[in-house]
Scaffold this active site. Structure first.
Site, PDB file in Angstrom:
ATOM      1  N   HIS A  75       0.866  -1.319   0.128  1.00  0.00           N
ATOM      2  CA  HIS A  75       0.058   0.125   0.094  1.00  0.00           C
ATOM      3  C   HIS A  75       0.784   1.275  -0.037  1.00  0.00           C
ATOM      4  O   HIS A  75       0.529   2.259  -0.579  1.00  0.00           O
ATOM      5  CB  HIS A  75      -0.845  -0.020   1.289  1.00  0.00           C
ATOM      6  CG  HIS A  75      -2.047  -1.029   1.250  1.00  0.00           C
ATOM      7  ND1 HIS A  75      -3.596  -0.290   1.168  1.00  0.00           N
ATOM      8  CD2 HIS A  75      -2.296  -2.377   0.715  1.00  0.00           C
ATOM      9  CE1 HIS A  75      -4.237  -1.403   0.977  1.00  0.00           C
ATOM     10  NE2 HIS A  75      -3.620  -2.481   0.550  1.00  0.00           N
ATOM     11  N   VAL A  79       1.139   4.256  -3.479  1.00  0.00           N
ATOM     12  CA  VAL A  79       0.781   5.778  -3.541  1.00  0.00           C
ATOM     13  C   VAL A  79       1.924   6.541  -3.163  1.00  0.00           C
ATOM     14  O   VAL A  79       2.595   6.388  -2.203  1.00  0.00           O
ATOM     15  CB  VAL A  79      -0.217   5.895  -2.346  1.00  0.00           C
ATOM     16  CG1 VAL A  79      -0.691   7.134  -2.144  1.00  0.00           C
ATOM     17  CG2 VAL A  79      -1.287   4.847  -2.407  1.00  0.00           C
ATOM     18  N   ASP A  83       7.548   5.563   0.212  1.00  0.00           N
ATOM     19  CA  ASP A  83       8.077   6.762   0.684  1.00  0.00           C
ATOM     20  C   ASP A  83       7.653   6.953   2.362  1.00  0.00           C
ATOM     21  O   ASP A  83       7.703   8.211   2.957  1.00  0.00           O
ATOM     22  CB  ASP A  83       7.732   8.015   0.204  1.00  0.00           C
ATOM     23  CG  ASP A  83       6.334   8.139   0.052  1.00  0.00           C
ATOM     24  OD1 ASP A  83       5.319   7.410   0.607  1.00  0.00           O
ATOM     25  OD2 ASP A  83       5.656   9.258  -0.719  1.00  0.00           O
ATOM     26  N   SER A  85       4.474   7.224   3.209  1.00  0.00           N
ATOM     27  CA  SER A  85       3.255   8.015   3.403  1.00  0.00           C
ATOM     28  C   SER A  85       2.301   7.181   4.150  1.00  0.00           C
ATOM     29  O   SER A  85       1.471   7.842   4.858  1.00  0.00           O
ATOM     30  CB  SER A  85       2.829   8.450   2.216  1.00  0.00           C
ATOM     31  OG  SER A  85       2.437   7.558   1.365  1.00  0.00           O
ATOM     32  N   PRO A 172      -5.385  -1.611  -6.010  1.00  0.00           N
ATOM     33  CA  PRO A 172      -6.262  -2.437  -6.490  1.00  0.00           C
ATOM     34  C   PRO A 172      -7.244  -2.983  -5.326  1.00  0.00           C
ATOM     35  O   PRO A 172      -6.821  -3.135  -4.219  1.00  0.00           O
ATOM     36  CB  PRO A 172      -5.361  -3.815  -6.995  1.00  0.00           C
ATOM     37  CG  PRO A 172      -3.887  -3.088  -7.411  1.00  0.00           C
ATOM     38  CD  PRO A 172      -3.887  -2.086  -6.148  1.00  0.00           C
ATOM     39  N   HIS A 202      -0.346 -13.219  -1.335  1.00  0.00           N
ATOM     40  CA  HIS A 202      -1.771 -13.830  -0.607  1.00  0.00           C
ATOM     41  C   HIS A 202      -1.633 -15.238  -0.396  1.00  0.00           C
ATOM     42  O   HIS A 202      -2.813 -16.048   0.208  1.00  0.00           O
ATOM     43  CB  HIS A 202      -2.953 -13.770  -1.679  1.00  0.00           C
ATOM     44  CG  HIS A 202      -3.318 -12.222  -1.783  1.00  0.00           C
ATOM     45  ND1 HIS A 202      -4.160 -11.811  -2.959  1.00  0.00           N
ATOM     46  CD2 HIS A 202      -2.742 -11.054  -1.273  1.00  0.00           C
ATOM     47  CE1 HIS A 202      -4.458 -10.437  -2.913  1.00  0.00           C
ATOM     48  NE2 HIS A 202      -3.696  -9.952  -1.965  1.00  0.00           N
ATOM     49  N   THR A 203      -0.462 -16.017  -0.371  1.00  0.00           N
ATOM     50  CA  THR A 203      -0.383 -17.144   0.132  1.00  0.00           C
ATOM     51  C   THR A 203      -0.341 -17.169   1.683  1.00  0.00           C
ATOM     52  O   THR A 203      -0.373 -18.112   2.417  1.00  0.00           O
ATOM     53  CB  THR A 203       1.041 -17.949  -0.422  1.00  0.00           C
ATOM     54  OG1 THR A 203       0.918 -19.238  -0.120  1.00  0.00           O
ATOM     55  CG2 THR A 203       2.132 -17.335   0.194  1.00  0.00           C
ATOM     56  N   THR A 258      -2.152 -23.940   3.443  1.00  0.00           N
ATOM     57  CA  THR A 258      -0.947 -23.526   4.245  1.00  0.00           C
ATOM     58  C   THR A 258      -0.784 -21.924   4.382  1.00  0.00           C
ATOM     59  O   THR A 258      -0.039 -21.109   4.071  1.00  0.00           O
ATOM     60  CB  THR A 258       0.331 -23.931   3.392  1.00  0.00           C
ATOM     61  OG1 THR A 258       0.332 -23.129   2.206  1.00  0.00           O
ATOM     62  CG2 THR A 258       0.375 -25.355   3.360  1.00  0.00           C
ATOM     63  N   ASP A 263       4.623 -20.244   0.305  1.00  0.00           N
ATOM     64  CA  ASP A 263       4.789 -21.068  -0.585  1.00  0.00           C
ATOM     65  C   ASP A 263       4.201 -20.749  -1.776  1.00  0.00           C
ATOM     66  O   ASP A 263       3.521 -19.591  -2.125  1.00  0.00           O
ATOM     67  CB  ASP A 263       4.657 -22.560  -0.009  1.00  0.00           C
ATOM     68  CG  ASP A 263       3.259 -22.749   0.263  1.00  0.00           C
ATOM     69  OD1 ASP A 263       2.211 -21.959  -0.084  1.00  0.00           O
ATOM     70  OD2 ASP A 263       2.897 -23.542   1.053  1.00  0.00           O
TER      71      ASP A 263
END
Length: 340
Positions: A75, A79, A83, A85, A172, A202-203, A258, A263
């Site tokens: 995130h 943006v 930095d 922010s 997103p 996202h694992t 998991t 992984d």
């Protein structure tokens, strides 16, 4: 490397432009950041070890903390560049990014960064930026729950500004179409390959019911292979995330096989059609996602290829910079507030 244009909202690119950009494989941006691996060698040589030890404590106490720090880093970089922010609190004179719709219910780990910053300030006051701390901590977070390792270029400065507007438009979301997400990655100078590899984060981590309700009551059964394991998992999701009547803040692991191990299991779930978020499953199931589908298959069958690309893409994303911060930025004493 690629770096973000500074300015207003993310432009909406027509499909034809997306195709051209993808084929050319060119970055939207051109400058190189003044980052090096040994930036702190003469001024704070122990910074990497301090961050590593602090992250070991945090992840040992709760493995989910690893995902919080990685998400926080994402995130931040989307943006204004990486930095720091995203770490700024709202004040009378500054509107931060934490309350943006894509962040308010999904970001955590701020206190972890606070604790690391305090430790470093006691050893090397006024030397190490919050932006660098977050970038290094994200690398260590991944390493502590599996693989891979990569060297982190450092030397970022902290921004004196934040952008609620860009946090609303650039990050997103779970219900976006594949083409919309590709557009947002291309805007940052990140390729389709970077998108698929970085989605592999996202694992680890969880998502709120509000983020996957439409998916489990929508096309989940259409994409799923309907195996007994998948059916049981879907029923479990529906029991904790009702179609109506609340439960928005109930959470589920994005990788239910998991959940605390970094992984390539995430990609196997996409092959089965069991991706928790619509935005993830579209990488494999979208009719417009031939390139993304092939990459999902590749990373599902070749974990080494996934780890190598993820490492490369994390460095590439971490090198998205805010050029203004190198001129007007600072080393914050407190990551939540601009120096007085």
């Amino acid at each position: 490397m690629a770096f973000p244009l500074q300015g207003p909202k993310l432009p909406k690119l027509p499909f034809s432009v997306l195709i051209i950009i993808s084929i050319l494989g060119r970055s939207l941006h051109a400058s190189e950041p003044p980052l090096t691996l040994d930036h702190y060698a003469p001024t704070c040589p122990g910074v990497f070890e301090i961050i590593k030890k602090e992250m070991e404590c945090e992840v040992l106490s709760d493995p989910r903390n690893a995902a919080l720090i990685v998400r926080l880093h994402f995130h931040d970089c989307f943006v204004q560049g990486c930095d720091g922010s995203v770490l700024l609190d709202d004040t009378i004179t500054l509107q931060g990014e934490k309350k943006a719709s894509a962040s308010i219910n999904s970001l955590g780990g701020f206190k972890i960064i606070d604790r690391i910053k305090n430790k470093i300030e006691s050893e090397c006051p006024g030397i190490v930026s919050c932006a660098d701390i977050l970038t290094i901590a994200a690398r260590d977070a991944v390493l502590l729950v599996g693989e891979p390792y990569w060297d982190v270029p450092v030397g970022r400065k902290d921004s004196k500004t934040a952008s609620f507007e860009l946090a609303e438009s650039n990050i997103p979301t779970a219900d976006e179409s594949l083409l919309s997400i590709i557009t947002k990655f291309l805007y940052q100078g990140l390729s389709v390959t970077d998108l698929v590899a970085l989605s592999g984060a996202h694992t680890i981590g969880t998502a709120r019911c509000a983020s996957f309700r439409a998916r489990i009551y929508g096309d989940f059964e259409t994409t799923s292979d309907r195996s007994p394991v998948s059916e049981t998992h879907l029923n479990s999701l529906k029991s904790m995330c009702p179609a109506t009547g609340g439960g928005d803040n109930n959470i589920s692991a994005m990788d239910y096989v998991t959940p605390n191990l970094f992984d390539n299991s995430f990609y196997h779930l996409l092959l089965k059609g069991d991706g928790l978020l619509n935005s993830d499953q579209e990488l494999y199931s979208s009719m417009l996602g031939l390139e993304t589908k092939n990459l999902v298959i590749k990373y599902a069958h070749d974990p080494v290829a996934f780890f190598q690309q993820f490492s490369y893409s994390m460095v590439k994303m971490g090198n998205i910079t805010n050029p203004d911060s190198f001129v007007n930025g600072e080393i914050r004493t407190d990551c939540r507030f601009i120096n007085a």
